[in-house]
Design an enzyme around this catalytic site. Structure first.
Site, PDB file in Angstrom:
ATOM      1  N   GLY A  43       0.860  -0.989  -0.035  1.00  0.00           N
ATOM      2  CA  GLY A  43      -0.033  -0.251   0.168  1.00  0.00           C
ATOM      3  C   GLY A  43       0.799   1.207  -0.035  1.00  0.00           C
ATOM      4  N   SER A 110       6.870  -4.244  -1.992  1.00  0.00           N
ATOM      5  CA  SER A 110       6.430  -2.935  -2.469  1.00  0.00           C
ATOM      6  C   SER A 110       6.431  -1.946  -1.244  1.00  0.00           C
ATOM      7  CB  SER A 110       4.892  -3.192  -3.167  1.00  0.00           C
ATOM      8  OG  SER A 110       4.550  -1.924  -3.776  1.00  0.00           O
ATOM      9  N   TRP A 111       5.243  -1.253  -0.873  1.00  0.00           N
ATOM     10  CA  TRP A 111       5.366  -0.480   0.437  1.00  0.00           C
ATOM     11  C   TRP A 111       5.810  -1.220   1.601  1.00  0.00           C
ATOM     12  CZ3 TRP A 111       5.811   3.622   3.228  1.00  0.00           C
ATOM     13  CH2 TRP A 111       5.266   3.407   4.400  1.00  0.00           C
ATOM     14  N   ASP A 266       8.616  -4.984 -13.717  1.00  0.00           N
ATOM     15  CA  ASP A 266       7.843  -4.366 -12.617  1.00  0.00           C
ATOM     16  C   ASP A 266       7.462  -3.076 -13.035  1.00  0.00           C
ATOM     17  OD1 ASP A 266       6.598  -3.126 -10.283  1.00  0.00           O
ATOM     18  OD2 ASP A 266       7.952  -4.417  -8.959  1.00  0.00           O
ATOM     19  N   HIS A 294       5.077  -7.023 -10.820  1.00  0.00           N
ATOM     20  CA  HIS A 294       5.097  -6.347  -9.687  1.00  0.00           C
ATOM     21  C   HIS A 294       4.622  -7.180  -8.555  1.00  0.00           C
ATOM     22  CE1 HIS A 294       5.396  -3.316  -6.464  1.00  0.00           C
ATOM     23  NE2 HIS A 294       3.917  -3.609  -6.115  1.00  0.00           N
TER      24      HIS A 294
END
Length: 315
Positions: A43, A110-111, A266, A294
């Site tokens: 996120g 990711s986040w 990605d 991703h």
């Protein structure tokens, strides 16, 4: 190619009041006597899902998952107040202390990789290992690529839908234009913007796009928390002191056993960031999946992560 471990249910769930405003949900899975690990979801604002439990051998790991402030089963939903990178770093420590864990392996994509690096650089003594995927360091060049210009050239049809909530006169700064709408007192305005923002990310996250993504990412409860919290973090530049903070502080963690996996194609978090982290942190094992984007669920990335958790369970 490896597959996920079979589905499991938590053996313990709970909530932790981390401030006067926020209460976070957490769960423990696997073996209560196993090697501790914490899973940091993406996120920000993405929340945890059951399949995340399946990246770890349940006989070897004591896995902790939690929903970060404002999302998933944490309360209040989609709340932006008292919601910063450093609030979340503090929450990870509070959770570790609540569960009586001395050190743990930190897993994030990711986040989640941003948060894992932020936590590790703040509390390196608490990290037994790092498993990172889809590197994102929340720098302006990364944000502009995905939310202003760059990824738009690769997914022009999805980009058109992303632009729809924003009048042409405001498109020179799309993140600010979205932030204005995502913080609107009008729920209809908020939800229209949230769905467009969330579906844009979902539409670009796999090498072979998932036709069900609009339904998944466009759900009201998910989209509003996901879009509001992401945009809040992004317009505030991650609440970092400098634009290269995570790279500047990487020397603090170079002694920690670390695995990094990155999809070559990605689009959400392009490989340049993973490459820069690899150059600054050559001690970490670095694996590039040549036929992946991703998503954590793409077969090459999934297989590499399951291999990594198996390996780290023996450290």
């Amino acid at each position: 190619m490896r597959e996920l471990y079979p589905p499991i249910e938590p053996y313990n769930t709970g909530t932790l009041k981390v401030s006067e405003l926020h209460t976070i949900y957490y769960e423990e899975c696997g073996n209560p006597e196993g090697k501790p690990a914490v899973f940091l979801h993406g996120g920000p604002g993405g929340g945890s899902i059951p399949s995340y439990r399946q990246y770890f051998n349940p006989e070897k790991w004591r896995l902790i998952l939690f929903d970060q402030r404002g999302c998933g089963r944490s309360q209040p939903h989609a709340e932006l107040r008292e919601n910063t990178t450093w609030d979340l770093v503090g929450d990870i420590e509070r959770l570790r202390e609540r569960l009586g864990i001395e050190t743990w392996t930190v897993f994030g994509g990711s986040w989640g990789s941003t948060l894992a690096l932020s936590y590790a650089e703040t509390h390196p003594e608490r990290c037994a290992g790092l498993i990172l995927r889809g590197i994102f360091m929340l720098r302006q060049k990364e944000l502009r690529w995905f939310y202003q210009e760059g990824a738009s050239y690769i997914f022009p049809e999805a980009w058109e839908d992303y632009l729809k909530p924003i009048p042409e006169a405001e498109r020179d700064d799309l993140m600010q234009a979205y932030y204005k709408r995502l913080t609107s007192p009008n729920k209809r305005v908020r939800l229209k913007a949230a769905r467009a923002w969330a579906i844009w990310e979902g539409s670009t996250s796999k090498l072979f796009p998932d036709p069900n993504v609009k339904k998944k990412f466009g759900r009201e409860g998910f989209a509003e928390a996901f879009a509001r919290i992401e945009c809040h973090y992004f317009v505030n530049r991650g609440f970092f002191k400098s634009k290269e903070q995570l790279l500047e502080n990487v020397d603090r963690i170079r002694h920690i056993p670390t695995f990094i996996v990155q999809g070559r194609y990605d689009i959400v978090c392009p490989m340049q960031s993973a490459w820069e982290l690899h150059k600054a942190f050559p001690e970490a094992e670095f694996v590039v999946i040549p036929d992946a984007g991703h998503s954590v669920s793409e077969s090459g990335i999934l297989s590499a992560l399951v291999d990594a958790t198996d390996k780290f369970s023996k450290l």
